[in-house]
Write a protein that holds these residues in place. Structure first.
Motif, PDB file in Angstrom:
ATOM      1  N   MET A 122       0.844  -1.186   0.000  1.00 18.63           N
ATOM      2  CA  MET A 122       0.000   0.000   0.000  1.00 18.63           C
ATOM      3  C   MET A 122       0.883   1.240   0.000  1.00 18.63           C
ATOM      4  O   MET A 122       1.842   1.330   0.752  1.00 18.63           O
ATOM      5  N   ALA A 123       0.564   2.193  -0.833  1.00 18.48           N
ATOM      6  CA  ALA A 123       1.351   3.424  -0.940  1.00 18.48           C
ATOM      7  C   ALA A 123       1.041   4.356   0.226  1.00 18.48           C
ATOM      8  O   ALA A 123      -0.115   4.536   0.604  1.00 18.48           O
ATOM      9  N   TYR A 124       2.101   4.922   0.793  1.00 21.46           N
ATOM     10  CA  TYR A 124       1.919   5.876   1.879  1.00 21.46           C
ATOM     11  C   TYR A 124       2.061   7.308   1.399  1.00 21.46           C
ATOM     12  O   TYR A 124       1.837   8.233   2.148  1.00 21.46           O
ATOM     13  N   GLU A 125       2.450   7.499   0.155  1.00 22.82           N
ATOM     14  CA  GLU A 125       2.523   8.835  -0.412  1.00 22.82           C
ATOM     15  C   GLU A 125       1.479   8.967  -1.506  1.00 22.82           C
ATOM     16  O   GLU A 125       1.387   8.129  -2.401  1.00 22.82           O
ATOM     17  N   HIS A 126       0.681  10.007  -1.418  1.00 26.45           N
ATOM     18  CA  HIS A 126      -0.405  10.221  -2.362  1.00 26.45           C
ATOM     19  C   HIS A 126      -0.231  11.570  -3.036  1.00 26.45           C
ATOM     20  O   HIS A 126       0.018  12.573  -2.374  1.00 26.45           O
ATOM     21  N   ASN A 127      -0.340  11.588  -4.338  1.00 23.83           N
ATOM     22  CA  ASN A 127      -0.257  12.813  -5.119  1.00 23.83           C
ATOM     23  C   ASN A 127      -1.549  12.978  -5.900  1.00 23.83           C
ATOM     24  O   ASN A 127      -1.950  12.077  -6.637  1.00 23.83           O
ATOM     25  N   TYR A 128      -2.178  14.120  -5.726  1.00 22.69           N
ATOM     26  CA  TYR A 128      -3.409  14.424  -6.454  1.00 22.69           C
ATOM     27  C   TYR A 128      -3.084  15.498  -7.480  1.00 22.69           C
ATOM     28  O   TYR A 128      -2.437  16.493  -7.167  1.00 22.69           O
ATOM     29  N   PHE A 129      -3.523  15.289  -8.708  1.00 22.70           N
ATOM     30  CA  PHE A 129      -3.226  16.202  -9.803  1.00 22.70           C
ATOM     31  C   PHE A 129      -4.507  16.851 -10.299  1.00 22.70           C
ATOM     32  O   PHE A 129      -5.506  16.163 -10.548  1.00 22.70           O
ATOM     33  N   VAL A 130      -4.470  18.178 -10.441  1.00 23.48           N
ATOM     34  CA  VAL A 130      -5.593  18.946 -10.967  1.00 23.48           C
ATOM     35  C   VAL A 130      -5.120  19.551 -12.286  1.00 23.48           C
ATOM     36  O   VAL A 130      -4.182  20.350 -12.303  1.00 23.48           O
ATOM     37  N   HIS A 190      -7.719  14.059   4.074  1.00 22.41           N
ATOM     38  CA  HIS A 190      -8.181  12.750   4.556  1.00 22.41           C
ATOM     39  C   HIS A 190      -7.005  11.776   4.678  1.00 22.41           C
ATOM     40  O   HIS A 190      -6.886  11.047   5.665  1.00 22.41           O
ATOM     41  N   MET A 191      -6.125  11.763   3.681  1.00 19.33           N
ATOM     42  CA  MET A 191      -4.953  10.877   3.728  1.00 19.33           C
ATOM     43  C   MET A 191      -3.999  11.281   4.854  1.00 19.33           C
ATOM     44  O   MET A 191      -3.430  10.425   5.527  1.00 19.33           O
ATOM     45  N   ARG A 192      -3.842  12.585   5.062  1.00 20.35           N
ATOM     46  CA  ARG A 192      -2.937  13.057   6.133  1.00 20.35           C
ATOM     47  C   ARG A 192      -3.451  12.654   7.511  1.00 20.35           C
ATOM     48  O   ARG A 192      -2.659  12.341   8.407  1.00 20.35           O
ATOM     49  N   THR A 193      -4.772  12.652   7.693  1.00 21.17           N
ATOM     50  CA  THR A 193      -5.315  12.235   8.985  1.00 21.17           C
ATOM     51  C   THR A 193      -5.078  10.754   9.248  1.00 21.17           C
ATOM     52  O   THR A 193      -5.101  10.317  10.390  1.00 21.17           O
ATOM     53  N   GLN A 194      -4.817   9.994   8.192  1.00 26.02           N
ATOM     54  CA  GLN A 194      -4.509   8.572   8.332  1.00 26.02           C
ATOM     55  C   GLN A 194      -3.005   8.322   8.463  1.00 26.02           C
ATOM     56  O   GLN A 194      -2.560   7.179   8.431  1.00 26.02           O
ATOM     57  N   GLY A 195      -2.226   9.397   8.580  1.00 29.83           N
ATOM     58  CA  GLY A 195      -0.790   9.261   8.779  1.00 29.83           C
ATOM     59  C   GLY A 195       0.015   9.097   7.502  1.00 29.83           C
ATOM     60  O   GLY A 195       1.183   8.726   7.547  1.00 29.83           O
ATOM     61  N   LYS A 196      -0.594   9.373   6.373  1.00 28.59           N
ATOM     62  CA  LYS A 196       0.097   9.255   5.091  1.00 28.59           C
ATOM     63  C   LYS A 196       0.449  10.647   4.578  1.00 28.59           C
ATOM     64  O   LYS A 196      -0.123  11.634   5.017  1.00 28.59           O
ATOM     65  N   THR A 197       1.397  10.723   3.665  1.00 26.15           N
ATOM     66  CA  THR A 197       1.711  12.022   3.073  1.00 26.15           C
ATOM     67  C   THR A 197       0.854  12.214   1.832  1.00 26.15           C
ATOM     68  O   THR A 197       0.555  11.256   1.113  1.00 26.15           O
ATOM     69  N   ALA A 198       0.457  13.442   1.608  1.00 22.30           N
ATOM     70  CA  ALA A 198      -0.380  13.746   0.452  1.00 22.30           C
ATOM     71  C   ALA A 198      -0.065  15.145  -0.043  1.00 22.30           C
ATOM     72  O   ALA A 198       0.081  16.076   0.751  1.00 22.30           O
ATOM     73  N   LYS A 199       0.065  15.268  -1.355  1.00 20.25           N
ATOM     74  CA  LYS A 199       0.345  16.558  -1.977  1.00 20.25           C
ATOM     75  C   LYS A 199      -0.663  16.790  -3.098  1.00 20.25           C
ATOM     76  O   LYS A 199      -1.113  15.856  -3.751  1.00 20.25           O
ATOM     77  N   VAL A 200      -0.969  18.062  -3.310  1.00 19.08           N
ATOM     78  CA  VAL A 200      -1.852  18.447  -4.407  1.00 19.08           C
ATOM     79  C   VAL A 200      -1.025  19.250  -5.404  1.00 19.08           C
ATOM     80  O   VAL A 200      -0.357  20.204  -5.034  1.00 19.08           O
ATOM     81  N   HIS A 201      -1.069  18.844  -6.665  1.00 21.33           N
ATOM     82  CA  HIS A 201      -0.340  19.523  -7.739  1.00 21.33           C
ATOM     83  C   HIS A 201      -1.370  20.130  -8.686  1.00 21.33           C
ATOM     84  O   HIS A 201      -2.185  19.403  -9.255  1.00 21.33           O
ATOM     85  N   VAL A 202      -1.322  21.455  -8.842  1.00 19.66           N
ATOM     86  CA  VAL A 202      -2.288  22.148  -9.687  1.00 19.66           C
ATOM     87  C   VAL A 202      -1.590  22.675 -10.931  1.00 19.66           C
ATOM     88  O   VAL A 202      -0.612  23.408 -10.836  1.00 19.66           O
TER      89      VAL A 202
END
Length: 79
Positions: free
Chosen positions: A1-9, A46-58
């Motif tokens: 399971m990935a602990y780093e999440h990247n969201y792209f807009v 939501h991912m950060r509250t679960q202890g994972k890293t998450a970034k948003v790229h716009v």
């Protein structure tokens, strides 16, 4: 399971797509950039509250020009 999440807009054909970790699956398609960014930020929180890293790229918005304006100018210059 990935602990780093990247969201792209990204802008795509006049709408804003939100994707995750460059996966081919689309999370959502939104008519305006602020709405798409808000959804991506909500998912990242939501991912950060679960202890994972998450970034948003716009991505920057597309530069769109009216084609009819260029056509009128070109027609006037040709006449």
């Amino acid at each position: 399971m990935a602990y780093e999440h990247n969201y792209f807009v990204r802008p795509v054909s006049g709408v804003w797509h939100v994707t995750w970790n460059d996966a081919p699956e689309l999370i959502g398609s939104y008519p305006c950039q602020p709405e798409a960014v808000a959804v991506a930020e909500m998912l990242a929180r939501h991912m950060r509250t679960q202890g994972k890293t998450a970034k948003v790229h716009v991505s920057e918005p597309e530069v769109r020009r009216a084609t009819w304006g260029r056509s009128l100018v070109n027609a006037a210059q040709a006449a």
